[in-house]
Enzyme design. Sequence first.
Site, PDB file in Angstrom:
ATOM      1  N   SER A 110       0.818  -1.249  -0.076  1.00  0.00           N
ATOM      2  CA  SER A 110       0.066  -0.069  -0.037  1.00  0.00           C
ATOM      3  C   SER A 110       0.909   1.085   0.082  1.00  0.00           C
ATOM      4  CB  SER A 110      -0.867   0.072   1.101  1.00  0.00           C
ATOM      5  OG  SER A 110      -2.292   0.888   0.951  1.00  0.00           O
ATOM      6  N   ASP A 240      -9.713  -6.100  -3.503  1.00  0.00           N
ATOM      7  CA  ASP A 240      -8.889  -5.031  -3.235  1.00  0.00           C
ATOM      8  C   ASP A 240      -9.304  -3.695  -3.117  1.00  0.00           C
ATOM      9  OD1 ASP A 240      -6.521  -3.857  -2.139  1.00  0.00           O
ATOM     10  OD2 ASP A 240      -5.296  -5.298  -3.231  1.00  0.00           O
ATOM     11  N   HIS A 267      -7.193  -6.821   0.530  1.00  0.00           N
ATOM     12  CA  HIS A 267      -6.108  -5.834   0.513  1.00  0.00           C
ATOM     13  C   HIS A 267      -4.766  -6.303   1.158  1.00  0.00           C
ATOM     14  CE1 HIS A 267      -3.989  -1.767  -0.045  1.00  0.00           C
ATOM     15  NE2 HIS A 267      -3.882  -1.622   1.351  1.00  0.00           N
TER      16      HIS A 267
END
Length: 288
Positions: A110, A240, A267
């Site tokens: 991320s 996601d 995610h």
Amino acid sequence: MTDGTIPFTYQGETFQTYYKLFGDLASRTRPPIVILHGGPGLTHDCMLPLSDLAAASIPIILYDQLGNGRSTHLKEKPPTFWTVDLFIDELVNLLEHFAVQNAFDLLGHSWGGILASEFEVRRQPKGLKHLILSDSLAASSLWNKSNMQLLQEFPKEVQEGMGMGMKDPAKFYAALKQFHAKHACNVRPYPKEVQHSFDAIFGPDGDPTVAGAPILNNWSIIDRLHLVRVPTFVINGRGDIAQDFVVAPFFEKIKKVKWVTFENSTHTPFWEEREKYMKLVDEFVQLE
């Protein structure tokens, strides 16, 4: 596993970076993978499954970025203190501390993927061998678009709470929990390590300083992705927040690139499809 802190001097002040090392650097036969956690503002805890790779003789280095977890907290610093270059300098300091700067791999999750890709583009580190961008984003506008799309299926109070952002952390976190239950981690019971990482920002003893800084306002790396030199592995999950269109620029513009979508993940595929994730990462970092 060993852990400790590393002195990090920046703009004349010295801080401490907390790390965990899995495996043995002294007798290593493979380059270590340095893990960059998400956020900004989370901690290394949610990335602990990556320690599985130490069983494949890959040393794994996790750490809490400055301002987070067990590293030095700096609540008094102005928002302008928190920059991409600050976190890159901290990463360079960590690589030099472990004397691995001549041969290492990077895995960023991320926000950690932003940090990893910016490090490659801005500094062109000689020792970087492979780049793994897990559930990341090529531009903040794409991330925001994805959030807005996915929020349409949630009740109004969740949409409003998410819209508050860090202006109202309590309402934001209440909404974020519901949003994340569907799009951040589908493992049940919810991993305590992931919960701990978010409590480090939003919990009663949390520190929202870094999470609230405008590091990613209007951020994009799309027009610089041609500068990525090393083989890159792009990962996302079918459910996601980093939907396909959020990560697609990595695949379209990086020269040497592989992309895998984990069909049963959101995610955090390193939690949700853990064994497959480790297998594919292990195989990728062996590529020349």
